[in-house]
Design an enzyme around this catalytic site. Structure first.
Site, PDB file in Angstrom:
ATOM      1  CB  ALA A 125      -0.055  -5.468  -4.758  1.00 57.47           C
ATOM      2  CG  ASN A 126      -1.805  -4.604  -0.575  1.00 56.63           C
ATOM      3  OD1 ASN A 126      -2.655  -4.935  -1.287  1.00 56.63           O
ATOM      4  ND2 ASN A 126      -1.202  -5.417   0.287  1.00 56.63           N
ATOM      5  CB  CYS A 168       4.956  -0.715   7.934  1.00 62.61           C
ATOM      6  SG  CYS A 168       5.118   0.013   6.435  1.00 62.61           S
ATOM      7  N   GLY A 215       8.293  -5.516  -1.042  1.00 63.59           N
ATOM      8  CA  GLY A 215       8.075  -6.657  -1.724  1.00 63.59           C
ATOM      9  C   GLY A 215       6.690  -6.466  -2.672  1.00 63.59           C
ATOM     10  N   PRO A 216       6.348  -7.579  -3.466  1.00 64.85           N
ATOM     11  CG  PRO A 216       6.064  -9.604  -4.381  1.00 64.85           C
ATOM     12  CD  PRO A 216       6.904  -8.757  -3.671  1.00 64.85           C
ATOM     13  N   GLY A 217       3.890  -7.622  -2.377  1.00 71.48           N
ATOM     14  CA  GLY A 217       2.558  -7.188  -1.673  1.00 71.48           C
ATOM     15  C   GLY A 217       2.383  -6.005  -1.097  1.00 71.48           C
ATOM     16  CB  THR A 218       4.951  -3.597   0.170  1.00 72.31           C
ATOM     17  OG1 THR A 218       5.061  -4.315   1.455  1.00 72.31           O
ATOM     18  CG2 THR A 218       4.811  -2.046   0.569  1.00 72.31           C
ATOM     19  CB  SER A 226      12.368  -3.055   2.928  1.00 70.39           C
ATOM     20  OG  SER A 226      11.406  -1.868   2.908  1.00 70.39           O
ATOM     21  N   GLY A 268       6.207 -15.201   2.226  1.00 70.84           N
ATOM     22  CA  GLY A 268       7.282 -14.502   1.683  1.00 70.84           C
ATOM     23  C   GLY A 268       7.758 -13.845   2.830  1.00 70.84           C
TER      24      GLY A 268
END
Length: 319
Positions: free
Chosen positions: A172-173, A134, A167-170, A165, A15
């Site tokens: 989800a976490n 981040c 995304g799906p990973g951010t 900025s 990604g």
């Protein structure tokens, strides 16, 4: 004659973060080179870009990575997937190569937290390091800067990022973000109590990453604290050029007559330090406003480069 050959690395996660990291390693890697890009979506732009750049690719996850001919030569794996996926990826890869080094860009925190400017030297021999978040990479150096001058009782950080900025990973976490960052503020930053808040701002045009850090410490000379903060900010800029103090550090003296109550800690009097940061991305692959993603890839590369240098030295290679 000592070899100056670069060590080979794979990136798991094709990604935005993984693709940006690939470009950073290609441009700035002194001890590392990208040997493989791993994803699960055969149509991802990251895999297509990697293939065009001559990097081996697979859309079959870490199992596919293990089947690539280059796998035997890989010493480092960057994981830019998710916290839950990283647990499985680490277990699978380590079952095949017990000494492989993993640099974790998720909040999984299997290995110790690493903020390069603060503690990379302590962890350069680790087999798995966690790059926190981040917000952690941006703010923990500031907490640590105060900690080296005065004992920190409480530190609170607010990370504001552009919704575009994240995304799906951010997304989800989010829970792991707050938990991991809060803990790392204590473990690395030196605060007795840490708290982290993330705000995803939907404004258009997208806003640059902004971070606010509030630190409550024992009484200290504000000039000495500010000097420590400015010095630390310059050290972070060495690997994140777009990192900067947005304005002068602000100080408030909290007298005993106006003590603050810190949850879980009690009453506080001393020095309150307020730090305001901005992180602009390098725009290698991501937009410049996505400083939150840029600081993660920059920090991961900085940590891995030091680890690779140490590994080469241990093998007798030239650093």
């Amino acid at each position: 004659m000592h070899s100056q050959k670069k060590l080979k690395a794979a990136i798991v996660g094709s990604g935005n973060i993984g693709t940006d990291l690939m470009i950073k390693i290609m441009r700035h890697g002194r001890h590392l080179e990208v040997a493989a890009m791993v994803g699960i979506d055969p149509a991802s732009d990251g895999l297509a870009r990697a293939a065009r750049l001559g990097v081996a690719t697979t859309h079959e996850g870490v199992e596919g990575l293990a089947r690539l001919p280059v796998f035997d030569e890989i010493d480092f794996v960057f994981d830019a997937t998710s916290a839950s996926a990283h647990v499985a990826n680490d277990a699978f890869l380590r079952s095949l190569k017990p000494r492989i080094r993993l640099v974790d860009l998720t909040p999984a925190a299997i290995g110790p937290y690493c903020v390069p400017v603060v503690n990379v030297e302590e962890h350069r021999e680790q087999l798995n390091v966690n790059m926190v978040t981040c917000g952690g990479q941006a703010t923990i150096p500031m907490v640590a800067a105060v900690s080296r001058v005065s004992k920190v009782h409480y530190a609170e950080i607010i990370a504001s990022i552009a919704s575009k900025s994240a995304g799906p990973g951010t997304r989800a976490n989010i829970d792991e973000f707050t938990e991991t960052t809060s803990k790392a503020i204590e473990v690395i930053g030196g605060a007795a109590k840490g708290k982290a808040i993330i705000i995803m701002n939907p404004a258009e045009p997208p806003l640059m990453m902004r971070d606010t850090v509030f630190v409550l410490s024992e009484a200290a000379d504000p000039a000495e604290v500010e000097a420590s903060i400015v010095e630390m900010a310059a050290a972070v800029q060495a690997y994140v050029p777009g990192y900067r103090l947005k304005q002068r550090v602000q100080f408030d003296v909290i007298p005993e007559s106006a003590q603050l109550h810190i949850p879980g800690h009690g009453l506080f009097s001393g020095l309150k330090t307020s730090i305001f940061l901005e992180v602009e991305g390098a725009a290698h692959y991501l937009p410049a406003y996505a400083g939150n993603l840029d600081i993660m890839t920059s920090a991961a590369l900085a940590a891995a480069e030091r680890m690779a240098q140490s590994l080469k030295n241990a093998r007798g290679d030239q650093a």
